[in-house]
Motif scaffolding. Structure first.
Motif, PDB file in Angstrom:
ATOM      1  N   UNK A  54       0.803  -1.215   0.000  1.00  0.00           N
ATOM      2  CA  UNK A  54       0.000   0.000   0.000  1.00  0.00           C
ATOM      3  C   UNK A  54       0.836   1.263   0.000  1.00  0.00           C
ATOM      4  N   UNK A  55       2.111   1.128   0.345  1.00  0.00           N
ATOM      5  CA  UNK A  55       3.001   2.283   0.433  1.00  0.00           C
ATOM      6  C   UNK A  55       3.944   2.413  -0.759  1.00  0.00           C
ATOM      7  N   UNK A  56       4.135   1.346  -1.514  1.00  0.00           N
ATOM      8  CA  UNK A  56       5.049   1.362  -2.669  1.00  0.00           C
ATOM      9  C   UNK A  56       4.693   2.442  -3.690  1.00  0.00           C
ATOM     10  N   UNK A  57       3.407   2.730  -3.960  1.00  0.00           N
ATOM     11  CA  UNK A  57       3.105   3.785  -4.938  1.00  0.00           C
ATOM     12  C   UNK A  57       3.746   5.131  -4.615  1.00  0.00           C
ATOM     13  N   UNK A  58       3.960   5.442  -3.357  1.00  0.00           N
ATOM     14  CA  UNK A  58       4.642   6.694  -3.020  1.00  0.00           C
ATOM     15  C   UNK A  58       6.056   6.709  -3.571  1.00  0.00           C
ATOM     16  N   UNK A  59       6.712   5.567  -3.522  1.00  0.00           N
ATOM     17  CA  UNK A  59       8.069   5.460  -4.052  1.00  0.00           C
ATOM     18  C   UNK A  59       8.074   5.470  -5.572  1.00  0.00           C
ATOM     19  N   UNK A  60       7.089   4.831  -6.192  1.00  0.00           N
ATOM     20  CA  UNK A  60       7.079   4.670  -7.643  1.00  0.00           C
ATOM     21  C   UNK A  60       6.555   5.893  -8.381  1.00  0.00           C
ATOM     22  N   UNK A  61       5.544   6.560  -7.822  1.00  0.00           N
ATOM     23  CA  UNK A  61       4.785   7.532  -8.615  1.00  0.00           C
ATOM     24  C   UNK A  61       4.886   8.982  -8.152  1.00  0.00           C
ATOM     25  N   UNK A  62       5.400   9.245  -6.958  1.00  0.00           N
ATOM     26  CA  UNK A  62       5.304  10.598  -6.411  1.00  0.00           C
ATOM     27  C   UNK A  62       5.992  11.651  -7.273  1.00  0.00           C
ATOM     28  N   UNK A  63       7.217  11.364  -7.742  1.00  0.00           N
ATOM     29  CA  UNK A  63       7.946  12.351  -8.540  1.00  0.00           C
ATOM     30  C   UNK A  63       7.178  12.724  -9.797  1.00  0.00           C
ATOM     31  N   UNK A  64       6.773  11.723 -10.570  1.00  0.00           N
ATOM     32  CA  UNK A  64       6.091  11.996 -11.834  1.00  0.00           C
ATOM     33  C   UNK A  64       4.702  12.584 -11.601  1.00  0.00           C
ATOM     34  N   UNK A  65       4.012  12.125 -10.566  1.00  0.00           N
ATOM     35  CA  UNK A  65       2.693  12.687 -10.283  1.00  0.00           C
ATOM     36  C   UNK A  65       2.802  14.165  -9.933  1.00  0.00           C
ATOM     37  N   UNK A  66       3.827  14.536  -9.160  1.00  0.00           N
ATOM     38  CA  UNK A  66       4.018  15.941  -8.836  1.00  0.00           C
ATOM     39  C   UNK A  66       4.260  16.794 -10.066  1.00  0.00           C
ATOM     40  N   UNK A  67       5.054  16.269 -11.012  1.00  0.00           N
ATOM     41  CA  UNK A  67       5.311  16.993 -12.269  1.00  0.00           C
ATOM     42  C   UNK A  67       4.023  17.188 -13.053  1.00  0.00           C
ATOM     43  N   UNK A  68       3.234  16.125 -13.193  1.00  0.00           N
ATOM     44  CA  UNK A  68       1.999  16.211 -13.977  1.00  0.00           C
ATOM     45  C   UNK A  68       1.008  17.187 -13.357  1.00  0.00           C
ATOM     46  N   UNK A  69       0.922  17.178 -12.037  1.00  0.00           N
ATOM     47  CA  UNK A  69      -0.023  18.084 -11.367  1.00  0.00           C
ATOM     48  C   UNK A  69       0.419  19.529 -11.537  1.00  0.00           C
ATOM     49  N   UNK A  70       1.714  19.803 -11.382  1.00  0.00           N
ATOM     50  CA  UNK A  70       2.195  21.172 -11.574  1.00  0.00           C
ATOM     51  C   UNK A  70       2.107  21.605 -13.038  1.00  0.00           C
ATOM     52  N   UNK A  71       2.264  20.654 -13.956  1.00  0.00           N
ATOM     53  CA  UNK A  71       2.259  21.014 -15.379  1.00  0.00           C
ATOM     54  C   UNK A  71       0.850  21.290 -15.877  1.00  0.00           C
TER      55      UNK A  71
END
Length: 429
Positions: A54-71
């Motif tokens: 349940x916690x692995x998605x933070x490691x896998x997706x946080x960087x790219x998700x932050x970019x997409x949200x800011x973009x």
């Protein structure tokens, strides 16, 4: 606790929606592990895996998700989509249970998908929050939201215990589905300006959040402290319910009631956060939270005696830990909200979350493996000791000298700037 913010309709709707959603979250946080332990007879290693996936998605997706949200912006729409996705997931477990299809592999898949939606929601929320609140009200707003989290633990875990006793753990998850739908409906009524979209290619945008974190000794120290707390805290969390129900022989329904009552400490911590940060400064309040959050959990492996005495130990552990986590969350959340440029907020949060939350599955796996190898009680002791030592990272740091008066909004968008105060951390729990 001051409540002037609740007179503002946008923030009030946001706060109510999140408060209801948090109650459902607490039901899920308690019911899913109970379903694994009681219904599926999971061992400590399997509990570690369940927590970790349940916690692995933070490691896998946080960087790219932050970019997409800011973009691309659309933060409110992202949060609504995440709420509806999580509501759907919370109907899968009870449905499969009724049909006789529930198993650990299904719980693993649900936990992973739920964690993925959590990442999207949290990063969008981190950059929407400052658009709803004036800078001078950040500590008050953080205290209200954190107070809701504490109150949700009181209500949610108590409710979870009662629902599990009456309906079984999987069926209790339908409450969480309803809470996510409520949150989504509330967000549809909130309209806030979106921060300006980030500029540059994806590689540049990924690097902006990372360079921002690397450029500040304050941020590096906070990251080291919260990452250490999270690693050991989730080693503790992964086996806590297993230890309480099997080693201490506490029934799940009774455990839910005790933990819910113990969470009153979080309400006290939220109420004290403003006076404590005013007196000690945000940095020292954060450091105090880093100690007061994990140290009381030593009462869990110390719990002994009759049933009543054991419950008192568990109650006190949760109470004082709740005080500490609120001090930690509110102080560091205020620093974050006050110092990060709006256009970088999701990217910085994504970079921070990748490390700070990414360490959690490793901690959970460590707890599960050590629980089998050296025993549950010694593993709990190791986890409490390591988490409490996390405050040592802050001793040489300028973070300890941060006060509310020092905070200034950052206007220079350069990711390598190092002179202004910068973001300290994202919430640890």
């Amino acid at each position: 606790m001051r409540t002037s913010l609740l007179r503002e309709s946008r923030f009030r709707r946001f706060w109510i929606g999140q408060s209801v959603s948090l109650i459902g979250d607490q039901v899920a946080l308690f019911a899913i592990p109970i379903a694994a332990v009681v219904v599926l007879q999971a061992n400590s290693t399997e509990m570690g895996v369940l927590t970790a996936v349940g916690l692995v998605p933070s490691l896998l997706f946080s960087l790219h998700a932050g970019v997409l949200i800011d973009r691309y912006g659309r933060r409110r729409r992202t949060m609504i989509t995440a709420d509806l996705g999580r509501a759907t997931l919370m109907t899968v477990v009870p449905l499969c249970y009724v049909l006789g299809l529930l198993g650990l592999p299904l719980l693993y898949l649900v936990a992973f998908a739920l964690g993925s939606f959590d990442v999207a929601f949290a990063l969008a929320d981190a950059s929407l929050f400052p658009m709803l609140v004036q800078r001078q009200s950040y500590v008050e707003a953080q205290a209200l939201l954190s107070g809701s989290r504490a109150m949700s633990a009181v209500i949610g875990q108590t409710l979870a215990g009662l629902l599990i006793a009456a309906l079984t753990a999987p069926i209790a998850l339908t409450i969480d589905a309803a809470s996510f739908i409520w949150s989504a409906l509330t967000l549809t009524r909130i309209h806030a300006p979106e921060p300006q979209a980030g500029e540059g290619g994806e590689r540049h945008q990924l690097g902006a959040g990372i360079h921002y974190l690397r450029g500040s000794p304050t941020v590096r120290a906070a990251l080291a402290a919260t990452t250490t707390v999270n690693y050991f805290a989730f080693a503790f969390t992964a086996i806590f319910i297993l230890y309480a129900t099997r080693s201490l022989d506490v029934r799940p329904a009774l455990l839910g009631l005790v933990l819910g009552a113990g969470a009153i400490g979080g309400i006290l911590g939220a109420a004290l956060a403003g006076p404590v940060t005013d007196r000690l400064g945000l940095g020292r309040a954060f450091a105090l939270g880093c100690v007061v959050f994990p140290a009381p959990l030593a009462l869990v492996p110390l719990a002994t005696g009759g049933r009543g005495e054991i419950l008192v130990f568990l109650f006190l552990a949760q109470f004082w830990s709740g005080v500490g986590v609120m001090l930690l969350d509110i102080s560091i959340g205020a620093i974050f909200a006050a110092t990060i440029p709006h256009s970088l907020r999701a990217r910085v949060a994504g970079a921070y979350r990748t490390v700070n939350y990414g360490i959690r599955p490793l901690g959970a796996l460590t707890g599960g493996i050590l629980g089998n190898a050296i025993g549950l009680r010694p593993t709990l002791w190791l986890a409490v000791t390591g988490a409490t030592a996390s405050a040592g990272w802050l001793i040489p740091s300028p973070l300890l000298r941060k006060t509310p008066r020092e905070l200034r909004p950052q206007t220079d968008l350069s990711p390598r700037t190092s002179t202004p105060p910068q973001r300290a951390a994202e919430h640890t729990n």
